[in-house]
Design an enzyme around this catalytic site. Structure first.
Site, PDB file in Angstrom:
ATOM      1  N   LYS A 111      -9.962 -40.822  -3.993  1.00 29.40           N
ATOM      2  CA  LYS A 111     -10.417 -39.524  -4.500  1.00 29.40           C
ATOM      3  C   LYS A 111      -9.809 -39.171  -5.861  1.00 29.40           C
ATOM      4  CE  LYS A 111     -12.010 -37.225  -0.348  1.00 29.40           C
ATOM      5  NZ  LYS A 111     -12.016 -36.030   0.482  1.00 29.40           N
ATOM      6  N   LYS A 192     -18.237 -46.022   1.669  1.00 29.40           N
ATOM      7  CA  LYS A 192     -18.661 -45.259   2.861  1.00 29.40           C
ATOM      8  C   LYS A 192     -19.598 -44.132   2.456  1.00 29.40           C
ATOM      9  CE  LYS A 192     -15.463 -41.515   3.529  1.00 29.40           C
ATOM     10  NZ  LYS A 192     -15.235 -40.430   4.395  1.00 29.40           N
ATOM     11  N   LYS A 195     -20.250 -37.113   1.823  1.00 27.48           N
ATOM     12  CA  LYS A 195     -21.013 -35.919   1.437  1.00 27.48           C
ATOM     13  C   LYS A 195     -20.734 -35.467   0.014  1.00 27.48           C
ATOM     14  CE  LYS A 195     -18.346 -33.342   4.714  1.00 27.48           C
ATOM     15  NZ  LYS A 195     -16.943 -33.633   4.417  1.00 27.48           N
TER      16      LYS A 195
HETATM   17  N1  AQP Z   1     -19.381 -42.611   6.438  1.00 26.95           N
HETATM   18  C1  AQP Z   1     -18.754 -42.269   7.544  1.00 26.95           C
HETATM   19  N2  AQP Z   1     -18.861 -43.029   8.657  1.00 26.95           N
HETATM   20  C2  AQP Z   1     -18.222 -42.670   9.804  1.00 26.95           C
HETATM   21  N3  AQP Z   1     -17.457 -41.579   9.909  1.00 26.95           N
HETATM   22  C3  AQP Z   1     -17.333 -40.792   8.823  1.00 26.95           C
HETATM   23  N4  AQP Z   1     -16.655 -39.647   8.600  1.00 26.95           N
HETATM   24  C4  AQP Z   1     -16.867 -39.254   7.317  1.00 26.95           C
HETATM   25  N5  AQP Z   1     -17.657 -40.113   6.686  1.00 26.95           N
HETATM   26  C5  AQP Z   1     -17.967 -41.084   7.593  1.00 26.95           C
HETATM   27  C6  AQP Z   1     -15.873 -38.970   9.605  1.00 26.95           C
HETATM   28  O1  AQP Z   1     -16.291 -37.608   9.644  1.00 26.95           O
HETATM   29  C7  AQP Z   1     -15.175 -36.786   9.961  1.00 26.95           C
HETATM   30  C8  AQP Z   1     -15.118 -35.638   9.025  1.00 26.95           C
HETATM   31  O2  AQP Z   1     -14.812 -36.109   7.737  1.00 26.95           O
HETATM   32  P1  AQP Z   1     -14.328 -35.066   6.642  1.00 26.95           P
HETATM   33  O3  AQP Z   1     -15.457 -34.206   6.275  1.00 26.95           O
HETATM   34  O4  AQP Z   1     -13.135 -34.344   7.122  1.00 26.95           O
HETATM   35  O5  AQP Z   1     -13.860 -35.887   5.431  1.00 26.95           O
HETATM   36  P2  AQP Z   1     -14.191 -37.298   4.935  1.00 26.95           P
HETATM   37  O6  AQP Z   1     -13.725 -38.332   5.900  1.00 26.95           O
HETATM   38  O7  AQP Z   1     -13.587 -37.383   3.569  1.00 26.95           O
HETATM   39  O8  AQP Z   1     -15.791 -37.272   4.899  1.00 26.95           O
HETATM   40  P3  AQP Z   1     -16.720 -37.301   3.653  1.00 26.95           P
HETATM   41  O9  AQP Z   1     -18.117 -37.074   4.101  1.00 26.95           O
HETATM   42  O10 AQP Z   1     -16.460 -38.512   2.833  1.00 26.95           O
HETATM   43  O11 AQP Z   1     -16.267 -36.003   2.884  1.00 26.95           O
HETATM   44  P4  AQP Z   1     -15.829 -35.851   1.371  1.00 26.95           P
HETATM   45  O12 AQP Z   1     -16.928 -36.498   0.579  1.00 26.95           O
HETATM   46  O13 AQP Z   1     -15.729 -34.370   1.142  1.00 26.95           O
HETATM   47  O14 AQP Z   1     -14.508 -36.528   1.226  1.00 26.95           O
HETATM   48  C9  AQP Z   1     -13.935 -37.669   9.922  1.00 26.95           C
HETATM   49  O15 AQP Z   1     -13.585 -37.993  11.249  1.00 26.95           O
HETATM   50  C10 AQP Z   1     -14.401 -38.888   9.193  1.00 26.95           C
HETATM   51  O16 AQP Z   1     -13.693 -40.021   9.596  1.00 26.95           O
END
Ligand code: AQP
Length: 327
Positions: A111, A192, A195
């Site tokens: 990040k 991965k 969002k």
């Molecule tokens: N691509 C993914 N595949 C499987 N699991 C995923 N998670 C996120 N992306 C995937 C799981 O969703 C939960 C919530 O995640 P989060 O919103 O707390 O943060 P993150 O892991 O950083 O998810 P994002 O979508 O990538 O958010 P941003 O872009 O804001 O950083 C977690 O259990 C995560 O493992």
């Protein structure tokens, strides 16, 4: 009965990755365990958020929890900042965390990569995540693969606290699904699905219009081959689409392989879009009903009250063990 805790950041529109990797398991776990599911707004602000968007997204994530099937009578569904004890324990655990441990976090590296200025909150947020988990003495934390490292840190911090101040915190276990723990981006099988990716074509948002979902899937990157075969090392994009199909249809990966034997990618993608929509469309309908019903505010405040009671009990003991004067 175990205590289960997890959270999702309101940092954008929730994706199919969040659903498959996390939410789907939350729903499955709620029947047998005491569950806490949070909208982790204090985590979301570790990167800049526009206030109006943060408000809308926080409400949307909470409504999606319910739309996905979380029953607020069985589980606590609340907004992290409504339980201020998380921030206090987060600070306490930050003081027990070493810089080197935080520097090793791959999510921080990802990040912060290429950014001129990176907020300190992004660096220390794994300690806050540890607080979220330990404050309820959670046994089990359902997360996607990307959160495994943060959970290992949580386990280390719980052990460190127990060693210095006496056995108190439960050492939590991760609960990571075997298939779907890491749903990849539609345009790049090595990243991965996320969002906050600036390219909306890289993810399927749970609230995307069905026509948009069909288009995104039809444009998803594949490879120069033609066989629908599960081989993540050599065919990462196709394998990812197969995992999504498997998770949405309930078929195993080998069943998916058999089903599409001899078929071209185009035919596979068409069926994939329908499988995804069979999960997403009913969820969207429930989401709209929940938003219209106005019941969310009541659910969130009742859950926050329950959570605060449990969190305050833990924190009172932590303060005492660490030598803080009682109030
Ligand atoms: N691509 C993914 N595949 C499987 N699991 C995923 N998670 C996120 N992306 C995937 C799981 O969703 C939960 C919530 O995640 P989060 O919103 O707390 O943060 P993150 O892991 O950083 O998810 P994002 O979508 O990538 O958010 P941003 O872009 O804001 O950083 C977690 O259990 C995560 O493992």
């Amino acid at each position: 009965m175990k205590t289960v805790l997890s959270g999702i950041q309101p940092s954008g529109q929730l994706t199919l990755g969040n659903y498959i990797g996390a939410m789907k398991n939350f729903v499955a776990l709620q029947h047998e365990h005491q569950c806490y599911f949070m909208v982790v707004d204090l985590h979301a602000i570790t990167v800049q958020q526009e206030p109006a968007k943060l408000r809308e997204q926080s409400e949307a994530v909470a409504a999606l929890y319910l739309a996905a099937g979380i029953d607020p009578v069985k589980s606590s569904v609340f907004i992290q900042s409504h339980v201020p004890q998380h921030a206090e324990l987060g600070w306490i655990l930050t003081t027990l965390t070493n810089m080197g441990e935080l520097e090793r976090m791959t999510q921080f590296k990802d990040k912060s990569e290429g950014k001129e200025s990176v907020g300190a909150g992004l660096f220390v947020y794994p300690a806050l995540m540890a607080a979220d988990i330990l404050i309820y003495n959670a046994d089990l934390v359902p997360v996607g693969e990307d959160q495994k490292q943060h959970l290992e840190l949580t386990r280390d911090l719980a052990g460190r606290f127990n060693h210095r101040f006496g056995e108190f915190f439960t050492i939590p276990e991760p609960y990571i699904p075997e298939v779907g723990a890491r749903i990849m981006s539609l345009d790049d099988g090595s990243k991965k699905m996320s969002k906050s990716n600036p390219n909306p074509g890289s993810y399927i948002a749970l609230l995307d219009e069905p026509s948009v979902i069909r288009k995104k899937i039809s444009r998803a990157t594949t490879d120069s081959g033609s066989d629908v075969r599960y081989d993540p090392a050599n065919k990462p994009e196709v394998s990812n689409l197969m995992s999504i199909y498997s998770q949405c249809s309930g078929l195993s990966l080998s069943e998916v392989e058999r089903r599409f034997e001899g078929q071209m990618y185009g035919a596979f993608k068409k069926e994939l879009a329908e499988a995804v929509l069979s999960v997403i469309e009913p969820l969207q309908q429930r989401y709209r009903d929940i938003r219209e019903s106005g019941e969310l505010t009541r659910v969130l405040s009742q859950s926050a009250e329950r959570a605060q009671e449990a969190a305050e009990r833990t924190l009172t003991e932590v303060r005492h063990r660490m030598g803080f004067l009682p109030r």
